[in-house]
Write an enzyme that holds these catalytic residues in place. Structure first.
Site, PDB file in Angstrom:
ATOM      1  N   SER A   1       0.833  -1.217   0.000  1.00 36.36           N
ATOM      2  CA  SER A   1       0.000   0.000   0.000  1.00 36.36           C
ATOM      3  C   SER A   1       0.862   1.259   0.000  1.00 36.36           C
ATOM      4  CB  SER A   1      -0.889   0.039   1.248  1.00 36.36           C
ATOM      5  OG  SER A   1      -1.917  -0.884   1.143  1.00 36.36           O
TER       6      SER A   1
ATOM      7  N   GLY B   1      -6.258  -3.314  -7.788  1.00 37.09           N
ATOM      8  CA  GLY B   1      -7.386  -2.440  -7.465  1.00 37.09           C
ATOM      9  C   GLY B   1      -6.905  -1.097  -6.935  1.00 37.09           C
TER      10      GLY B   1
ATOM     11  N   ASP C   1      -7.319  -7.464   4.931  1.00 41.21           N
ATOM     12  CA  ASP C   1      -6.546  -8.364   4.071  1.00 41.21           C
ATOM     13  C   ASP C   1      -6.039  -9.597   4.827  1.00 41.21           C
ATOM     14  OD1 ASP C   1      -6.989  -6.702   1.940  1.00 41.21           O
ATOM     15  OD2 ASP C   1      -5.064  -5.667   2.088  1.00 41.21           O
TER      16      ASP C   1
ATOM     17  N   ARG D   1      -3.533 -13.746  -1.713  1.00 45.76           N
ATOM     18  CA  ARG D   1      -3.743 -13.955  -0.262  1.00 45.76           C
ATOM     19  C   ARG D   1      -4.317 -15.342   0.030  1.00 45.76           C
ATOM     20  NH1 ARG D   1      -1.420  -9.746   1.600  1.00 45.76           N
ATOM     21  NH2 ARG D   1      -1.787  -7.731   0.671  1.00 45.76           N
TER      22      ARG D   1
ATOM     23  N   GLN E   1      -9.197   2.784  -0.463  1.00 47.11           N
ATOM     24  CA  GLN E   1      -9.078   3.056  -1.896  1.00 47.11           C
ATOM     25  C   GLN E   1     -10.073   4.129  -2.311  1.00 47.11           C
ATOM     26  OE1 GLN E   1      -9.346  -0.752  -3.867  1.00 47.11           O
ATOM     27  NE2 GLN E   1      -7.343  -1.390  -3.143  1.00 47.11           N
TER      28      GLN E   1
ATOM     29  N   SER F   1     -13.310   2.306   3.182  1.00 48.33           N
ATOM     30  CA  SER F   1     -12.364   1.833   2.156  1.00 48.33           C
ATOM     31  C   SER F   1     -11.296   2.881   1.903  1.00 48.33           C
ATOM     32  CB  SER F   1     -13.122   1.539   0.859  1.00 48.33           C
ATOM     33  OG  SER F   1     -12.224   1.574  -0.236  1.00 48.33           O
TER      34      SER F   1
ATOM     35  N   ARG G   1     -13.310 -13.810  -1.268  1.00 47.16           N
ATOM     36  CA  ARG G   1     -12.462 -14.447  -0.250  1.00 47.16           C
ATOM     37  C   ARG G   1     -13.251 -15.186   0.821  1.00 47.16           C
ATOM     38  NH1 ARG G   1      -7.736  -9.775   0.066  1.00 47.16           N
ATOM     39  NH2 ARG G   1      -6.607 -10.541  -1.758  1.00 47.16           N
TER      40      ARG G   1
HETATM   41  C1  S3P Z   1      -5.770  -0.976   0.073  1.00 49.25           C
HETATM   42  C2  S3P Z   1      -6.987  -0.897   0.691  1.00 49.25           C
HETATM   43  C3  S3P Z   1      -7.844  -2.058   0.971  1.00 49.25           C
HETATM   44  C4  S3P Z   1      -7.069  -3.365   0.870  1.00 49.25           C
HETATM   45  C5  S3P Z   1      -6.183  -3.410  -0.346  1.00 49.25           C
HETATM   46  C6  S3P Z   1      -5.193  -2.272  -0.331  1.00 49.25           C
HETATM   47  C7  S3P Z   1      -4.999   0.251  -0.181  1.00 49.25           C
HETATM   48  O1  S3P Z   1      -8.894  -2.101   0.025  1.00 49.25           O
HETATM   49  O2  S3P Z   1      -7.952  -4.452   0.877  1.00 49.25           O
HETATM   50  O3  S3P Z   1      -5.462  -4.625  -0.395  1.00 49.25           O
HETATM   51  O4  S3P Z   1      -3.791   0.169  -0.467  1.00 49.25           O
HETATM   52  O5  S3P Z   1      -5.603   1.327  -0.074  1.00 49.25           O
HETATM   53  P1  S3P Z   1     -10.270  -1.300   0.248  1.00 49.25           P
HETATM   54  O6  S3P Z   1      -9.983   0.118   0.328  1.00 49.25           O
HETATM   55  O7  S3P Z   1     -11.093  -1.632  -0.973  1.00 49.25           O
HETATM   56  O8  S3P Z   1     -10.868  -1.872   1.499  1.00 49.25           O
END
Ligand code: S3P
Length: 425
Positions: free
Chosen positions: A23, A93, A311, A385, A166, A164, A342
């Site tokens: 991240s 993602g 995660d 994972r 993200q 989230s 998952r």
């Molecule tokens: C992440 C946020 C998480 C996590 C992903 C990495 C990030 O996702 O599951 O592996 O780096 O911001 P979400 O924001 O969709 O929960």
């Protein structure tokens, strides 16, 4: 590549350095690409996902290159050049969702694509708030490819239904190019690496409990040292707890409180875990973790802790098979929207090796403690994972397991097998 995993008898012993945080690596390359001047990122992840982010910015003519194994040097004009072709986010993602926030407010148009798995993941969660800011995005029924038509954006006050990082990061990054302030409020606090790093690079960003706000900002290039990934450390934490006679030390692990839910859970289950030498590196909490084989008891995991360990839930399911009593995980429905579903994947694969686990709509219930039989083939669902969690389960199975397509681990942790082999006598 398939991987055979068999029972470890003498335990795991010794010390390993945990490789770079995925991240934080993503954010380091993205934000350094936006900062005019020379940035240095030390210990950049070699995982495929952060390398997808790197390639996306190289395709927009950011001069970024490795000067040694893990050190990335970035020279940026502070401006991105219109990409000549679609930008490939691979399996990541984080790349697609964060980059869509950056691109929505540029003076050019762009296209974001991804692999088969990423193309199935929901993008409405970022398209909707970006459109409220004035963005123009077309998609395939809210899935990639995303066509982003650069627009002038304006700030919004967004209350998100999801916790989230993200989504939050996407909106904040769009906010850096928007007129006025942009505010995001989440139901629970998600990982805050974006907020910490933007602050470290001089952005006008204010955080207060579950709310973050940002205004137009210019970023200053920095030297960023990326710590080890607690999500990678989680597989070793779980393995040391369940493989009899184990005692290990994991060095240089990120201990940002928005990521340490796994440590709270291990403590609640009665695990032997100690944090040593806590320090701060590039605006992040870091330390070493000592962990050993433990008698565990089941626990309840729900609510605010979920984003702090999202995660780690597949490997927590493995851990729970070795804990006395019930472990109940709830409020984790978004686990179904990750690189695989998952919840269904971990329930299916753990049952194959003899675990007693029930599927819930938003989590699972594990009944422990059970002997794991093994002697079967395990699917990875193209999910790193899942592959690593089932490897940990394989270490205590009575009979060898064969994990199919194990090379998916390269998405976040190409050093995984080498690290494990370093701990076996
Ligand atoms: C992440 C946020 C998480 C996590 C992903 C990495 C990030 O996702 O599951 O592996 O780096 O911001 P979400 O924001 O969709 O929960």
């Amino acid at each position: 590549m398939d991987k055979r995993v068999s029972k470890i008898v003498k335990g795991l012993h010794g010390e390993i350095e945990i490789p770079s945080d995925k991240s934080i690596s993503h954010r380091a390359v993205m934000f350094s690409s936006l900062a005019k001047g020379k940035s240095l990122i030390k210990n950049f992840s070699q995982g495929k996902d952060p390398l997808s982010s790197l390639k996306v910015f190289q395709a927009m003519r950011v001069d970024a290159r490795f000067i040694d194994n893990g050190t990335l040097e970035i020279f940026s004009t502070g401006q991105l050049t219109p990409p000549a072709a679609a930008l490939d986010c691979g399996n990541s993602g984080t790349t697609m969702r964060l980059v869509s926030g950056i691109l929505a407010g540029q003076k050019f148009n762009s296209v974001l694509t991804g692999d088969e798995s990423l193309s199935k993941r929901p993008m409405k969660r970022v398209i909707e708030p970006l459109e409220l800011m004035g963005a123009k995005i077309t998609s395939v029924d809210n899935h990639a490819p995303l066509n982003i038509w650069g627009q002038k954006l304006h700030g919004i006050d967004y209350v998100s239904k999801l916790a989230s990082a993200q989504v939050k990061s996407c909106i904040l990054l769009a906010g850096m190019f928007a007129e006025g302030r942009t505010t995001v409020t989440e139901p629970y606090v998600s990982r805050d690496h974006t907020e910490r790093m933007l602050k470290y690079m001089g952005a006008d960003i204010i955080t207060s409990d579950k709310t973050v706000s940002i205004a137009k900002s210019e970023l200053c290039p920095q030297i960023i040292e990326v710590c080890g990934d607690i999500s990678s450390a989680a597989y070793f934490i779980a393995a040391a707890l369940i493989v009899p006679n184990s005692k290990i030390v994991l060095k240089n692990v990120g201990l940002n409180p928005t990521r340490t839910g796994i440590i709270d859970v291990v403590q609640n289950m009665g695990g032997n875990i100690k944090i040593l030498d806590k320090r701060e590196v590039s605006g992040e909490d870091v330390g070493d973790i000592e962990i050993g084989y433990s008698e565990l008891t089941g626990c309840n995991i729900s609510g605010e802790i979920i984003p702090r360990l999202i995660d780690e839930l597949p490997v927590i399911a493995v851990l729970a098979t070795q804990a006395k009593g019930e472990t109940v995980v709830k409020d984790a429905k978004d686990l179904r929207n990750k690189e695989s579903d998952r919840i269904s994947a971990i329930v299916t694969e753990l049952r194959k090796i003899g675990a007693e686990i029930d599927e819930l709509d938003d989590g699972f219930v594990v009944h422990g403690k059970t002997r794991l039989s093994g002697g079967v083939e395990i699917e990875t669902y193209h999910d790193h994972r899942l592959a690593m969690s089932m490897y940990v389960a394989g270490l205590i199975c009575e009979r060898e397991i064969l994990i199919k397509d194990f090379d998916w681990v390269n998405i976040s942790f190409p050093e995984f097998c080498g690290c494990f082999e370093g701990l076996v006598i």
